[in-house]
Design a protein around this motif. Structure first.
Motif, short mmCIF file in Angstrom:
data_model
loop_
_atom_site.label_atom_id
_atom_site.label_comp_id
_atom_site.label_asym_id
_atom_site.label_seq_id
_atom_site.Cartn_x
_atom_site.Cartn_y
_atom_site.Cartn_z
N PRO A 90 16.29 66.76 57.90
CA PRO A 90 17.31 66.07 57.11
C PRO A 90 17.92 67.00 56.07
O PRO A 90 17.24 67.83 55.48
CB PRO A 90 16.54 64.94 56.46
N ASP A 91 19.19 66.83 55.87
CA ASP A 91 19.93 67.59 54.87
C ASP A 91 20.07 66.71 53.64
O ASP A 91 20.85 65.76 53.63
CB ASP A 91 21.30 67.96 55.44
N ILE A 92 19.28 67.01 52.62
CA ILE A 92 19.27 66.15 51.44
C ILE A 92 20.36 66.60 50.48
O ILE A 92 20.35 67.74 50.01
CB ILE A 92 17.90 66.22 50.72
N PRO A 93 21.30 65.71 50.18
CA PRO A 93 22.37 66.10 49.27
C PRO A 93 21.83 66.49 47.90
O PRO A 93 20.86 65.91 47.40
CB PRO A 93 23.24 64.84 49.17
N GLU A 94 22.50 67.46 47.33
CA GLU A 94 22.09 68.00 46.04
C GLU A 94 21.99 66.91 44.97
O GLU A 94 21.06 66.91 44.16
CB GLU A 94 23.14 69.03 45.63
N GLU A 95 22.93 65.98 45.01
CA GLU A 95 22.93 64.97 43.95
C GLU A 95 21.73 64.03 44.07
O GLU A 95 21.26 63.49 43.08
CB GLU A 95 24.24 64.18 43.95
#
Lengths: 151, 159
Positions: free
Chosen positions: A72-77
């Motif tokens: 999964p690509d976890i958003p920075e925010e």
């Protein structure tokens, strides 16, 4: 803690409380959750129990154990929301839906939970990546697996 | 509900820093599709409502079903050769993960993972504001920075 505790509580420690400032989708009023060990499940399965209402809880599955390609690509925010700067600072679990017939169990890979063990904050993230299903079967070909004991 | 009529290329502003622009309209009636471009601070979560609703429903269902893990599931976990096999891991034991501490999300995923969708860059670090376009039903809901136009269709989900 309530006395009508109907969850596995072995290994329960106060320092396993995580704050979910935004709640969990569908449960916005529950802001604090306990991470509870499941006897015999190690780190693959955990249970997450609301500190406000022990009757609200979830089964968590460590998705990388069952889905080696899960990435999964976890958003920075979302990382920032739990006080983390990079994905290697958080633990990630998926909410599992384990029905009576466990062979039909599914995991929500689209909306995993982040835990920052340093800040004790948690958050459920809805990924933009629609390759990951909300009800992904935990076991392939589950329909063909014979039950060990007929339910 | 506030109802506004907009033409192609026209926008609405929500507050000072959220802009929603009509980028493309095709079809008529029930088949009509509108492509929207959204500019908003990265701290604002943008998600298609049907996905949000599905997650809420899945959470509620999971909460009801979570009372206790069936003993068979734990047995299945502890027997490495037994059924059921975990996905894409024939013969392996998910219990192996018990041996060490919990791995972090960036590990354990392997280098053979499928490529990311191009408009969803890993560890995107651009600053505000972001742009994204939303289309129904196939467009990108957009966390990564991208231009408002020309976004490609997403790969089909692997179920």
């Amino acid at each position: 803690m309530g006395t009508n505790w109907n969850w596995a509580t072995e290994g329960l420690e106060v320092d396993k409380v995580f704050e979910f400032p935004a709640g969990i989708y569908g449960f916005p009023d529950h802001k604090r959750f306990l991470v509870v060990d499941v006897p015999g499940a190690g780190d693959v399965f955990k249970q997450l129990v609301s500190a406000d209402d022990p009757n609200v809880g979830f089964t968590l599955v460590f998705p990388f154990a069952l889905f080696p390609q899960y990435n999964p690509d976890i958003p920075e925010e979302d990382l920032a929301a739990v006080g983390a700067e990079s994905p290697d600072q958080v633990l990630l679990y998926a909410i599992a839906n384990v029905p009576q017939d466990f062979r039909a169990a599914t995991a929500n890979l689209r909306a995993p939970l982040l835990f920052n063990p340093f800040t004790r904050k948690g958050r459920q993230v809805i990924l933009a990546d629609d390759r990951y299903g909300i009800r992904t079967p935990l076991f392939k070909g589950a329909g063909q697996i014979p039950a060990e004991e007929a339910p | 509900m506030l109802v506004l009529t907009r033409r192609l290329e026209e926008s609405i502003l929500i507050g000072n820093d959220i802009e929603i622009k009509v980028l493309h309209v095709r079809g008529t009636g029930p088949q009509a599709v509108v492509r929207l471009g959204i500019v908003a601070p990265r701290s604002v979560a943008i998600v298609r409502k049907e996905i949000y609703d599905e997650v809420v429903a899945a959470n509620r269902q999971a909460a009801h079903a979570a009372a206790a893990l069936p003993a068979e599931l734990l047995r299945a976990l502890s027997s490495s050769g037994g059924q059921p096999q975990p996905e894409d891991q024939p013969g392996g034991s998910p219990g192996a993960a018990q041996a060490g501490s919990v791995r972090n999300p960036s590990e354990g995923s392997g280098s053979n993972a499928p490529d990311r969708p191009e408009n969803n860059p890993k560890g995107s670090s651009s600053s505000n504001p972001r742009g994204s376009s939303a289309d129904t039903p196939q467009g990108d809901s957009g966390h990564g920075p991208q231009s408002g136009t020309g976004s490609t269709e997403q790969p089909q989900p692997q179920r």
